[in-house]
Scaffold this active site. Structure first.
Site, PDB file in Angstrom:
ATOM      1  N   CYS A  96       0.834  -1.199   0.000  1.00 50.92           N
ATOM      2  CA  CYS A  96       0.000   0.000   0.000  1.00 50.92           C
ATOM      3  C   CYS A  96       0.870   1.252   0.000  1.00 50.92           C
ATOM      4  O   CYS A  96       0.615   2.202  -0.741  1.00 50.92           O
ATOM      5  CB  CYS A  96      -0.938   0.004   1.197  1.00 50.92           C
ATOM      6  N   CYS A 191      -6.182  -2.242   6.673  1.00 50.06           N
ATOM      7  CA  CYS A 191      -7.134  -1.157   6.444  1.00 50.06           C
ATOM      8  C   CYS A 191      -8.280  -1.552   5.540  1.00 50.06           C
ATOM      9  O   CYS A 191      -9.425  -1.266   5.825  1.00 50.06           O
ATOM     10  CB  CYS A 191      -6.397   0.050   5.858  1.00 50.06           C
TER      11      CYS A 191
END
Length: 384
Positions: A96, A191
């Protein structure tokens, strides 16, 4: 200086806003939406965005909410599922940072600013005109292991204002600044899953395929699992076996078999030789570029290896060993002490011996070609 600040709604990025505002910089705040709203995983971002809005209002700053839903799915989530399907252990947080926060965001919005700032606990040091990723003052919160795949170009455009502060000081700064999220708890977990259970997410996309759990010492079947993709090397919890502790020590992907070993001190869960593939160096490759300022790069480094500190998981503790080059991007890391749960697909993060600079990272590969290595690159057309 004109700076884009990536805010999350948490206390760390809010303190970054406070620090940079007091230093007189011109700030624009950005919140990146990366969870999906179609049942494929969602960050439940509404509360985060509300908190970011309060921070923006407090400092009179613009807040832009930008969406990278599809990009996150196509890169990070697909990488995660592909890696798990191949029997390896993914590192979505690392991908990410490299591909989304400092990749897609940088290419679309961040490039228009002098710097991009985040609330990561890390530092950047300039040594003889070059930037190096450096560890944070707080060893427990240090996040250089999540940043060890970023490029030199990305590093050169970043700011990590919290690197010099312990977490306790950051909390104190938030209270003194009367930030609305000063007492908000830190986020946990992956997340994009939000409140979704990780195993439920894996089952939704990869399904269930029952197979045997075998005690590696005896060859005896002692249980059954739902699919090798639900388990990783070194795993202890979630096996559903009595008389533990039991550790996953090996996986046979082809036959869908999980091998376990019993006991806290079983040697089967440890190793000292860690093969690395796709080695990524952030600032320079010490095997190709002598640099006596950072490392004593002896002429016989290819034969005798390089003294390093390293981590194979997110922990404040470092291990030490020697790194040897075995191919163009392949290396062998030999630890001086036993390493628990060496999980192919995860990353070994390489540091200088003094543990001050993060030099890069390599993906842990499977020895003897037992399972082919995977990559962050798209290889959906390859067969297992």
């Amino acid at each position: 200086m004109r700076i884009a600040v990536l805010v999350s709604g948490g206390v760390d990025s809010a303190v970054v806003v406070d620090i940079l505002s007091r230093r007189g910089h011109q700030l624009d705040l950005y919140y990146i939406r990366i969870g999906r709203d179609d049942g494929e995983g969602d960050c439940s971002a509404d509360e985060d965005i509300e908190m970011c809005t309060l921070i923006a209002r407090k400092y009179g700053l613009p807040l832009k909410v930008v969406s990278l839903h599809e990009e996150y799915w196509d890169s990070v989530m697909q990488y995660t599922l592909r890696t798990v399907k191949e029997g390896l252990t993914p590192h979505p947080d690392m991908m990410c940072n490299k591909l989304i926060k400092f990749g897609c965001f940088e290419q679309r919005w961040g490039k228009d600013y002098d710097k991009v700032a985040t609330g990561h606990y890390a530092s950047i040091k300039e040594i003889e005109g070059r930037y190096f990723l450096a560890t944070a003052a707080d060893p427990v919160k240090d996040q250089t292991d999540f940043l060890a795949q970023i490029s030199y170009e990305q590093l050169s455009h970043l700011m990590f204002p919290l690197g010099e502060f312990p977490k306790s000081e950051v909390r104190k700064m938030a209270l003194e600044a009367n930030l609305p999220n000063a007492s908000r708890k830190d986020s946990q977990g992956i997340c994009f899953l939000g409140k979704i259970n990780y195993n439920d997410f894996i089952e939704r996309h990869l399904g269930v395929r029952p197979g045997p759990v075998i005690e590696i010492e005896t060859g005896k079947k002692i249980g059954e699992h739902k699919g090798f993709w639900f388990h990783t090397i070194g795993q202890r919890k979630g096996l559903g076996l009595g008389g533990g502790p039991w550790y996953v020590v090996r996986k046979n992907v082809r036959d869908n078999v999980i091998f376990v070993s019993n006991g806290y001190d079983t040697k089967k869960q440890y190793g000292r030789i860690i093969p690395l593939a796709e080695m990524h160096w952030i600032t320079f490759n010490p095997f190709e570029e002598p640099d006596d300022t950072i490392l004593i790069n002896k002429p016989d480094i290819l034969e005798n290896g390089l003294e390093v500190s390293f981590k194979t998981r997110h922990t404040p503790e470092f291990l030490t060993g020697r790194l040897y080059r075995t191919g163009e991007t392949d290396y062998r890391l030999e630890s001086y002490s036993d390493v628990q749960g060496i999980a192919p697909g995860q990353y070994a993060i390489i540091y200088t011996p003094d543990r001050q600079l993060c030099l890069g990272s390599g993906m842990i590969s499977v020895p003897h070609g037992a399972v082919k290595k995977t990559s962050m690159k798209n290889n959906d057309n390859e067969k297992n």
